[in-house]
Design a protein around this motif. Structure first.
Motif, PDB file in Angstrom:
ATOM      1  N   GLY A 128       0.851  -1.177   0.000  1.00 40.87           N
ATOM      2  CA  GLY A 128       0.000   0.000   0.000  1.00 40.87           C
ATOM      3  C   GLY A 128       0.888   1.229   0.000  1.00 40.87           C
ATOM      4  O   GLY A 128       1.877   1.287  -0.707  1.00 40.87           O
ATOM      5  N   HIS A 129       0.540   2.193   0.836  1.00 35.53           N
ATOM      6  CA  HIS A 129       1.316   3.380   1.162  1.00 35.53           C
ATOM      7  C   HIS A 129       1.404   4.424   0.055  1.00 35.53           C
ATOM      8  O   HIS A 129       1.365   5.610   0.343  1.00 35.53           O
ATOM      9  N   SER A 130       1.528   4.042  -1.180  1.00 28.51           N
ATOM     10  CA  SER A 130       1.813   5.027  -2.234  1.00 28.51           C
ATOM     11  C   SER A 130       0.563   5.617  -2.890  1.00 28.51           C
ATOM     12  O   SER A 130       0.678   6.517  -3.721  1.00 28.51           O
ATOM     13  N   HIS A 131      -0.605   5.125  -2.542  1.00 34.45           N
ATOM     14  CA  HIS A 131      -1.872   5.687  -3.047  1.00 34.45           C
ATOM     15  C   HIS A 131      -1.913   5.780  -4.574  1.00 34.45           C
ATOM     16  O   HIS A 131      -2.471   6.713  -5.139  1.00 34.45           O
ATOM     17  N   GLY A 132      -1.288   4.807  -5.240  1.00 34.95           N
ATOM     18  CA  GLY A 132      -1.327   4.756  -6.687  1.00 34.95           C
ATOM     19  C   GLY A 132      -0.403   5.728  -7.386  1.00 34.95           C
ATOM     20  O   GLY A 132      -0.456   5.876  -8.597  1.00 34.95           O
ATOM     21  N   ARG A 133       0.475   6.391  -6.638  1.00 35.58           N
ATOM     22  CA  ARG A 133       1.352   7.411  -7.231  1.00 35.58           C
ATOM     23  C   ARG A 133       2.746   6.902  -7.580  1.00 35.58           C
ATOM     24  O   ARG A 133       3.564   7.664  -8.086  1.00 35.58           O
ATOM     25  N   LEU A 134       3.033   5.652  -7.306  1.00 36.38           N
ATOM     26  CA  LEU A 134       4.362   5.111  -7.541  1.00 36.38           C
ATOM     27  C   LEU A 134       4.329   4.163  -8.738  1.00 36.38           C
ATOM     28  O   LEU A 134       3.494   3.268  -8.792  1.00 36.38           O
ATOM     29  N   ALA A 135       5.236   4.358  -9.669  1.00 39.42           N
ATOM     30  CA  ALA A 135       5.323   3.444 -10.810  1.00 39.42           C
ATOM     31  C   ALA A 135       5.773   2.080 -10.285  1.00 39.42           C
ATOM     32  O   ALA A 135       6.810   1.994  -9.633  1.00 39.42           O
ATOM     33  N   PRO A 136       5.007   1.034 -10.537  1.00 38.20           N
ATOM     34  CA  PRO A 136       5.350  -0.280  -9.992  1.00 38.20           C
ATOM     35  C   PRO A 136       6.498  -0.941 -10.727  1.00 38.20           C
ATOM     36  O   PRO A 136       6.750  -0.653 -11.894  1.00 38.20           O
ATOM     37  N   MET A 137       7.181  -1.798 -10.006  1.00 38.45           N
ATOM     38  CA  MET A 137       8.189  -2.656 -10.607  1.00 38.45           C
ATOM     39  C   MET A 137       7.461  -3.911 -11.093  1.00 38.45           C
ATOM     40  O   MET A 137       6.324  -4.158 -10.703  1.00 38.45           O
ATOM     41  N   PRO A 138       8.100  -4.716 -11.928  1.00 40.94           N
ATOM     42  CA  PRO A 138       7.461  -5.976 -12.340  1.00 40.94           C
ATOM     43  C   PRO A 138       7.127  -6.834 -11.108  1.00 40.94           C
ATOM     44  O   PRO A 138       7.898  -6.872 -10.151  1.00 40.94           O
ATOM     45  N   ARG A 139       5.962  -7.452 -11.140  1.00 46.89           N
ATOM     46  CA  ARG A 139       5.470  -8.324 -10.069  1.00 46.89           C
ATOM     47  C   ARG A 139       5.289  -7.574  -8.743  1.00 46.89           C
ATOM     48  O   ARG A 139       5.477  -8.122  -7.672  1.00 46.89           O
ATOM     49  N   GLN A 140       4.909  -6.320  -8.835  1.00 47.94           N
ATOM     50  CA  GLN A 140       4.641  -5.491  -7.661  1.00 47.94           C
ATOM     51  C   GLN A 140       3.295  -4.814  -7.857  1.00 47.94           C
ATOM     52  O   GLN A 140       3.037  -4.232  -8.916  1.00 47.94           O
TER      53      GLN A 140
END
Length: 172
Positions: A128-140
């Motif tokens: 959680g924590h990033s509220h959708g603002r963080l570009a995900p890494m693969p398999r994250q």
């Protein structure tokens, strides 16, 4: 069924402004999130909340947990005080967990990791924590309510939504 969510921030006025959630007042926000939760999570389902649940004293936390369906597990977030962590209504409380589901390892934490256990063996990080603002890494995957249509999601919904190159949206 097994569900995941994060960053509900019940009774936390800041989310209306900071996350631009579409509600005029907290009572409307909280009622909508409770209804959304209970529309997908049934009493006999398991749900992992990956932190930042609710603001309030232990009595308020317990009253909220009583209203939410499912067997609830807490992964502690940065906005989860002892009143949340020690409230009756959690089946388990921890800062980190690993789940093996259908021979797939899932690494759960409130915070997104840069690396995680068995990452090279295709394990998956749920956070959680990033509220959708963080570009995900693969398999994250960010399981927070902001990128997940303000509701808990099943694993298959999380994985399918990313493979299609979009964020999950609420079911009609």
């Amino acid at each position: 069924m097994l569900y995941f969510t994060s960053d509900t921030h019940f009774a936390d006025q800041r989310v209306l402004r900071l996350d631009r959630r579409p509600f005029a007042i907290m009572a409307e926000h909280d009622a909508a999130l409770i209804a959304s939760w209970n529309s997908v999570v049934q009493a006999d389902d398991d749900i992992w909340h990956l932190g930042d649940v609710v603001r309030g004293d232990q009595g308020a936390v317990e009253a909220l947990l009583h209203r939410l369906n499912g067997t609830k597990h807490l992964i502690v977030g940065n906005n989860d005080p002892l009143s949340t962590q020690s409230a009756q209504g959690w089946a388990s409380v921890q800062h980190y967990a690993e789940l093996k589901i259908d021979n797939q390892l899932y690494v759960l934490c409130h915070y997104p990791f840069r690396t995680w256990n068995q990452m090279g063996k295709k394990s998956i990080n749920l956070h959680g924590h990033s509220h959708g603002r963080l570009a995900p890494m693969p398999r994250q995957f960010d399981v927070g309510v902001d990128p997940q249509g303000l509701r808990p999601r099943r694993l298959d919904e999380l994985v399918v939504s990313r493979r299609r190159g979009r964020t999950a949206t609420p079911a009609a």
